[in-house]
Design an enzyme around this catalytic site. Sequence first.
Site, PDB file in Angstrom:
ATOM      1  N   HIS A 145      10.817  37.939   4.638  1.00  0.00           N
ATOM      2  CA  HIS A 145      11.939  37.369   3.892  1.00  0.00           C
ATOM      3  C   HIS A 145      13.092  37.143   4.841  1.00  0.00           C
ATOM      4  O   HIS A 145      13.384  38.020   5.655  1.00  0.00           O
ATOM      5  CB  HIS A 145      12.353  38.347   2.785  1.00  0.00           C
ATOM      6  CG  HIS A 145      13.552  37.880   2.020  1.00  0.00           C
ATOM      7  ND1 HIS A 145      13.471  36.865   1.083  1.00  0.00           N
ATOM      8  CD2 HIS A 145      14.849  38.272   2.077  1.00  0.00           C
ATOM      9  CE1 HIS A 145      14.685  36.664   0.582  1.00  0.00           C
ATOM     10  NE2 HIS A 145      15.534  37.499   1.162  1.00  0.00           N
ATOM     11  N   GLY A 203       0.816  -1.211   0.000  1.00  0.00           N
ATOM     12  CA  GLY A 203       0.000   0.000   0.000  1.00  0.00           C
ATOM     13  C   GLY A 203       0.851   1.262   0.000  1.00  0.00           C
ATOM     14  O   GLY A 203       1.622   1.490   0.934  1.00  0.00           O
TER      15      GLY A 203
HETATM   16  P1  NAI Z   1      -4.527   4.633   2.482  1.00  0.00           P
HETATM   17  O1  NAI Z   1      -5.959   4.510   2.172  1.00  0.00           O
HETATM   18  O2  NAI Z   1      -3.899   5.983   2.598  1.00  0.00           O
HETATM   19  O3  NAI Z   1      -3.669   3.816   1.405  1.00  0.00           O
HETATM   20  C1  NAI Z   1      -3.849   2.428   1.172  1.00  0.00           C
HETATM   21  C2  NAI Z   1      -3.186   2.038  -0.133  1.00  0.00           C
HETATM   22  O4  NAI Z   1      -3.179   0.612  -0.238  1.00  0.00           O
HETATM   23  C3  NAI Z   1      -3.915   2.560  -1.355  1.00  0.00           C
HETATM   24  O5  NAI Z   1      -3.001   3.225  -2.186  1.00  0.00           O
HETATM   25  C4  NAI Z   1      -4.495   1.277  -2.006  1.00  0.00           C
HETATM   26  O6  NAI Z   1      -4.604   1.380  -3.400  1.00  0.00           O
HETATM   27  C5  NAI Z   1      -3.458   0.237  -1.574  1.00  0.00           C
HETATM   28  N1  NAI Z   1      -3.961  -1.164  -1.608  1.00  0.00           N
HETATM   29  C6  NAI Z   1      -5.142  -1.618  -1.147  1.00  0.00           C
HETATM   30  N2  NAI Z   1      -5.238  -2.955  -1.345  1.00  0.00           N
HETATM   31  C7  NAI Z   1      -4.081  -3.370  -1.922  1.00  0.00           C
HETATM   32  C8  NAI Z   1      -3.572  -4.644  -2.358  1.00  0.00           C
HETATM   33  N3  NAI Z   1      -4.269  -5.773  -2.254  1.00  0.00           N
HETATM   34  N4  NAI Z   1      -2.354  -4.701  -2.930  1.00  0.00           N
HETATM   35  C9  NAI Z   1      -1.614  -3.559  -3.050  1.00  0.00           C
HETATM   36  N5  NAI Z   1      -2.036  -2.345  -2.639  1.00  0.00           N
HETATM   37  C10 NAI Z   1      -3.255  -2.232  -2.077  1.00  0.00           C
HETATM   38  O7  NAI Z   1      -4.351   3.797   3.831  1.00  0.00           O
HETATM   39  P2  NAI Z   1      -3.235   3.796   4.954  1.00  0.00           P
HETATM   40  O8  NAI Z   1      -1.949   4.337   4.444  1.00  0.00           O
HETATM   41  O9  NAI Z   1      -3.257   2.424   5.518  1.00  0.00           O
HETATM   42  O10 NAI Z   1      -3.808   4.828   6.010  1.00  0.00           O
HETATM   43  C11 NAI Z   1      -5.035   4.569   6.672  1.00  0.00           C
HETATM   44  C12 NAI Z   1      -5.707   5.832   7.101  1.00  0.00           C
HETATM   45  O11 NAI Z   1      -4.966   6.489   8.103  1.00  0.00           O
HETATM   46  C13 NAI Z   1      -5.899   6.778   5.946  1.00  0.00           C
HETATM   47  O12 NAI Z   1      -7.215   7.239   5.941  1.00  0.00           O
HETATM   48  C14 NAI Z   1      -4.933   7.881   6.248  1.00  0.00           C
HETATM   49  O13 NAI Z   1      -5.415   9.134   5.794  1.00  0.00           O
HETATM   50  C15 NAI Z   1      -4.806   7.853   7.764  1.00  0.00           C
HETATM   51  N6  NAI Z   1      -3.482   8.310   8.152  1.00  0.00           N
HETATM   52  C16 NAI Z   1      -3.193   9.624   8.001  1.00  0.00           C
HETATM   53  C17 NAI Z   1      -1.937  10.089   8.277  1.00  0.00           C
HETATM   54  C18 NAI Z   1      -1.633  11.523   8.041  1.00  0.00           C
HETATM   55  O14 NAI Z   1      -2.561  12.307   7.906  1.00  0.00           O
HETATM   56  N7  NAI Z   1      -0.378  11.906   7.942  1.00  0.00           N
HETATM   57  C19 NAI Z   1      -0.877   9.203   8.775  1.00  0.00           C
HETATM   58  C20 NAI Z   1      -1.282   7.838   8.849  1.00  0.00           C
HETATM   59  C21 NAI Z   1      -2.549   7.431   8.553  1.00  0.00           C
END
Ligand code: NAI
Length: 462
Positions: free
Chosen positions: A441, A176
């Site tokens: 600046h 992911g």
């Molecule tokens: P995400 O939804 O950001 O990304 C998951 C990724 O996994 C996607 O690109 C998807 O296409 C891919 N994927 C899904 N199934 C797959 C498969 N079978 N094989 C390969 N790739 C696959 O989810 P993530 O990174 O786990 O984050 C979860 C949540 O936590 C999100 O809603 C995120 O916004 C939030 N979060 C936010 C942060 C921030 O604001 N900095 C930090 C950490 C998490």
Amino acid sequence: MSSYDVIVIGAGPGGYVCAIRCAQLGMKVAVVEGRATLGGTCLNVGCIPSKAMLHATHMLHEAEHNFASMGLKGKAPSVDWKQMLTYKETVVGQNTGGIEFLFKKNKIDWLKGWGSIPAAGQVKVGDDIHEAKHIIIASGSEASGLPGVEVDEKTVVTSTGALELGKIPKTLAVIGAGVIGLELGSVYARLGSDVTVIEYLDAITPGMDVEVARQFQKLLTKQGLKFTLGAAVQGVSVKNNKATVTYKLRKDDSEHTLTADTVLVATGRKPFTAGLGIDALGIEMTPRGQIKINTNFATNIPGIYAIGDAVEGPMLAHKAEDEGMAVAEGIAGQHPHVNYGIIPGVIYTHPEVSSVGETEETLKQQGRAYKVGKFPFMGNARAKANFAGEGFVKILADKNTDRILGAHIIGPMAGDLIHEICVAMEFGAAAEDLARTCHAHPTYSEAVREAALACGDGAIHA
Ligand code: NAI
């Protein structure tokens, strides 16, 4: 049995902020939390510990790559992994302890244990039943996992396990290319792990402005991360403490494997509502397993509300916080409003990536006439001095009215810079309003002003 105006279930950013706002508005409040410390996923095993690790490893990167050219000679630091984890835990402790202090200050009771709702107006914690006029579910989310992939939090981990590995893996496979995968992938790449990110789609960070996503991938590749895109993971098997990921390339259906010391599963999160008694109460859910709410955050059961990751919308701590404040203010008879069109998103890699509002892609889909103002950090004196000239600021404005519609930043402090644009958008500003505002600046913020200038007669330093 004790009786409250409000009981909040869950002490993450949504729940604890909601409780504090309720208390400030004169309500008698309790929060139910089953973890040993307050703060939920974000403070305990998410946003905060990951930022500590990102900071520490960024310092290492600076020492390894930029110190010598600034005349700072000497051996690059070696990594004491145990101490780095201790530092991370200390940061977590300071933050979770801070919430405990705020609860005491605001006379909020912490009901320790996992809560359920036996009936409207009641919350059960352990053997005790407490009464509340209003119940707010802020129970958050959990890693959604993948079929065929069993997480043991040792070899195959979610973000939780990735933040407390026994040692730095030589090889790390990340499933992911979303926010978690790239933030934690960056941490381990800087620590020397050979990191491969396997992503189902043909691009990283779905939903992000495509131009920014491309530049982001380029910069991460330069930092040593490898990407296998368009690959659907089929399963993971573990043998002798090594994990083998099997995936199929979507373009030709060919099957491949990748073996690594550790596999991080970062394929999204889902609402965590188990054990609340949702079904028995008859609380309506969306087809995606989120608690269904109206614009006042009310569920279909009178007196029960829900906010944050458990409901629709981006799973972001700050979105949950805004909803927490709004639901409290609504219960107090005020007329709050959450502007879902202006919720910033930040990825805390280096460089950082941030965004707010529309992307070029969403504007095209809507058939809207827009203009683009872009400015590279290479033209920003402060960024050049700080080895931070990679990336750019991009502002999207309405072609006819000049009103700012969105912004995307990849570069130093992007996560902070975006807020100037959020405020401008909240006030309905035109790009010219930003462009005519004096910016000190030398600051990174000047790049934002220059991008605004580029929406009009042109940036000065480009
Ligand atoms: P995400 O939804 O950001 O990304 C998951 C990724 O996994 C996607 O690109 C998807 O296409 C891919 N994927 C899904 N199934 C797959 C498969 N079978 N094989 C390969 N790739 C696959 O989810 P993530 O990174 O786990 O984050 C979860 C949540 O936590 C999100 O809603 C995120 O916004 C939030 N979060 C936010 C942060 C921030 O604001 N900095 C930090 C950490 C998490």
